[in-house]
Design an enzyme around this catalytic site. Structure first.
Site, mmCIF file in Angstrom:
data_model
loop_
_atom_site.group_PDB
_atom_site.id
_atom_site.type_symbol
_atom_site.label_atom_id
_atom_site.label_comp_id
_atom_site.label_asym_id
_atom_site.label_seq_id
_atom_site.Cartn_x
_atom_site.Cartn_y
_atom_site.Cartn_z
ATOM 1 N N LYS A 158 0.853 -1.205 0.000
ATOM 2 C CA LYS A 158 0.000 0.000 0.000
ATOM 3 C C LYS A 158 0.885 1.250 0.000
ATOM 4 O O LYS A 158 1.734 1.411 0.867
ATOM 5 C CB LYS A 158 -0.901 0.006 1.235
ATOM 6 N N THR A 186 -7.344 9.190 9.727
ATOM 7 C CA THR A 186 -6.964 7.981 8.985
ATOM 8 C C THR A 186 -6.607 6.818 9.907
ATOM 9 O O THR A 186 -6.154 5.773 9.431
ATOM 10 C CB THR A 186 -5.726 8.274 8.100
ATOM 11 N N GLY A 241 -6.547 3.575 11.594
ATOM 12 C CA GLY A 241 -7.243 2.313 11.347
ATOM 13 C C GLY A 241 -7.482 2.011 9.884
ATOM 14 O O GLY A 241 -8.165 1.036 9.551
ATOM 15 N N THR A 242 -6.886 2.825 8.981
ATOM 16 C CA THR A 242 -7.132 2.601 7.544
ATOM 17 C C THR A 242 -6.634 1.214 7.103
ATOM 18 O O THR A 242 -7.303 0.525 6.325
ATOM 19 C CB THR A 242 -6.391 3.679 6.706
ATOM 20 N N GLY A 243 -5.452 0.815 7.612
ATOM 21 C CA GLY A 243 -4.861 -0.460 7.197
ATOM 22 C C GLY A 243 -5.721 -1.637 7.624
ATOM 23 O O GLY A 243 -6.020 -2.534 6.828
ATOM 24 N N CYS A 244 -6.152 -1.595 8.900
ATOM 25 C CA CYS A 244 -6.997 -2.696 9.409
ATOM 26 C C CYS A 244 -8.284 -2.773 8.588
ATOM 27 O O CYS A 244 -8.772 -3.853 8.253
ATOM 28 C CB CYS A 244 -7.416 -2.445 10.865
#
Ligand SMILES: Cc1ncc(COP(=O)(O)OP(=O)(O)O)c(N)n1
Ligand SMILES: Cc1nc(C(=O)O)sc1CCOP(=O)(O)O
Ligand SMILES: [Mg+2]
Length: 529
Positions: A187, A220, A222-225
């Site tokens: 990402k 942003t 927690g975007t990855g989770c």
């Protein structure tokens, strides 16, 4: 004779299911909490195995309490042995022992695996040391169907060299693929000096680049989770799509990489979902730190609007203004001007009844009307069009006997929206109550030119329905200043007001007509008392 027991699963629907194995975030922006919200938003059930409890907020991570390995094993056994999730998604795995326990369980149960290699929180706090890194590389990644590192995590997995270009991301994806996962999504949200966000997927053969507009926001956390959970949810949903695609293409004799097609579609949908949630949440304020959470369900702002919606109050039905596009055209005014004038004249509830307005125009006008109504604390309902009501977040809908059944409308709209139903008989009124309506509209009290072929029930019909109805009633049909007194003076407690179209909108001045009608209604209610 003993009766045979009915199989427990008979007539039940199996729902797609993701198990998340991750840490709890007390601020609820990331971790287990983000996974639960993301899966719910994507329409997938989510069970949870908690590996650590973090004390965390929008400033950073203040503390971590790791759950004992045995208890992680116990949680895994409980869920996997009984609930059989379609996909397992991992987040924070805070010790090599926990990774080992997880890998053992996964070998036994063989679910699809999405690994979000959480190592550094978005606030910069390190959540995984070198031993964990080694366990990721040696044990977990080789089992993964897809792994989703950000730039820092990809760099950490590969020994620490920074990733600065899309070229670097491609090489990293390839090197991580060599460790063993079937697919690698690197990402690039943090890539310096790029106006759009680029993610790179490598499936072992080909590279795919996903470009999306960078959303400028500090919310942003927690975007990855969320992206990883959303991918897991799409995979869980896609297992049946996969077999359908396979079947179709075998029939056509076409060779297709079916898994990849489902996965790429899932990725595009997941990225689009995260983008929409970030964009929606740009201006929400939760916590005082540098990085706030975002709203996975895209609902929070509705309740934060200046004029908050309030529960339905039957006395709102007192003077119910129902718009008509043909009348507005005839008098050269817009829907919103008509609504504004009716409200300023005293309308206590408004319904947009637009039978020949294009959907796009209707939606835009409805949004403008909603702003006006919210400013005056007047509920706004939409006639017939549940889609428009949902799209503009109107306060509810009015539907008739030949429209969508009220119980279905209730399921779609949820418990908070107002639902009104047209009823001409006590039986219909009873059903409206059972179906979860909030009020009924009863008419035509008098003949009307506004609605074609409308059956007139008269004052007697209205009274009969009102006496039987468990719901509040508004009278409709041919009502105006000359006959409103007769209607209101029926004096039946359930009759709360009158709904009017032409008496307000087929007139030169909506404001004057509204004021006069309201005065007449008030006079007649005084007379009844
Ligand atoms: C308040 C109120 N009562 C009745 C109606 C009529 O609804 P319906 O029977 O669905 O007919 P249309 O309005 O859709 O032609 C109403 N709109 N409002
Ligand atoms: C929309 C509608 N529904 C009716 C019913 O009987 O259910 S009568 C009606 C038209 C009401 O318009 P006016 O106030 O101009 O008579
Ligand atoms: Mg209708």
């Amino acid at each position: 004779m003993q009766q045979e027991e009915e199989p427990k699963h008979l007539g039940k629907v199996r729902v797609p299911h993701v198990l998340t194995v991750a840490g709890s975030d007390s601020g609820a922006g990331a971790g287990i909490q983000a996974d639960l919200k993301a899966c719910s938003a994507r329409g997938v059930y989510c069970s949870t195995v908690i590996t650590a409890v973090t004390a965390q907020n929008t400033v950073g991570v203040q503390g971590v309490n790791v759950v004992a390995e045995d208890f992680v094993r116990e949680q895994l056994k409980s869920v996997l042995s009984d609930m059989h999730p379609d996909v397992v998604k991992t987040g924070m795995l805070p010790s090599p022992g926990i990774i080992k326990v997880l890998c053992q369980s996964l070998k036994e149960f063989q679910e699809a695996l999405v690994v979000d290699p959480v190592m550094v929180s978005t606030s910069g706090d390190v959540l995984a040391g070198p031993l964990i890194l080694a366990s990721f590389r040696e044990e977990l990644l080789p089992m993964a169907d897809i792994v989703t590192p950000n730039l820092r995590e990809a760099s950490a997995l590969l020994g620490g060299a920074p990733l600065q270009t899309v070229g670097d991301m491609r090489s990293a994806a390839k090197s991580i693929h060599d460790i063993g996962p079937r697919n690698v999504l690197v990402k690039g949200g943090d890539l310096p000096e790029s106006s759009d966000a680029v993610d790179v997927l490598f499936d072992g053969k080909e590279f795919y680049e996903f470009h999306s507009t960078r959303i400028i926001t500090s919310n942003t956390h927690g975007t990855g989770c969320t992206l990883a959970s959303s991918i897991a949810a799409e995979l869980a949903r896609g297992s049946s799509v996969l077999s359908a695609v396979k079947h179709k293409d075998i029939e056509k004799g076409v060779q297709l990489k079916c898994w990849l097609i489902v996965d790429v579609i899932g990725l595009v949908q997941s990225k689009r979902y995260v983008g929409s949630a970030l964009d929606y949440s740009k201006d929400i304020l939760i916590g005082g730190g540098r990085q706030g959470p975002f709203d996975h369900l895209m609902k929070l702002k509705h309740n934060a609007l200046p004029c908050m919606r309030r529960p339905f109050d039957p006395s709102d039905l007192l003077m119910y203004a129902v718009t008509d596009s043909r009348m507005n055209k005839r008098w050269g005014r817009s829907m919103s001007d008509a609504v504004k004038a009716a409200i300023e004249g005293g309308a206590t509830i408004v319904q947009l009844r637009e039978k020949d307005t294009d959907t796009g125009d209707f939606l835009e006008a409805a949004k403008t009307c909603l702003e006006i109504c919210r400013r005056h604390n007047v509920p706004l309902l939409i006639n017939d069009r549940i889609d428009i009501a949902l799209a503009c977040d109107a306060d509810g809908v009015h539907i008739g006997q030949s429209d969508m059944p009220a119980c279905v409308a209730r399921t779609i709209l949820g418990p908070d929206k107002i639902i009104g139903i047209s009823c001409k008989t006590p039986q219909q009124a009873e059903k409206a109550w059972i179906d979860g309506a909030d009020y009924i509209g009863c008419g035509g009290v008098y003949p009307t030119n506004t609605k074609e072929n409308n059956i007139t029930v008269g004052l007697d019909g209205l009274k009969t329905v009102c006496l039987e109805s468990k719901l509040p009633v508004v009278a409709i049909g041919g009502i105006g200043i000359s006959n409103v007194r007769a209607v209101m003076e029926l004096g039946v407690p359930s009759l709360k007001g009158v709904a009017v179209v032409s008496a307000l909108f087929d007139r030169e001045c909506v404001l004057t007509e509204s004021r006069n009608l309201l005065r007449a209604i008030m006079d007649s209610t005084k007379a009844v008392k």
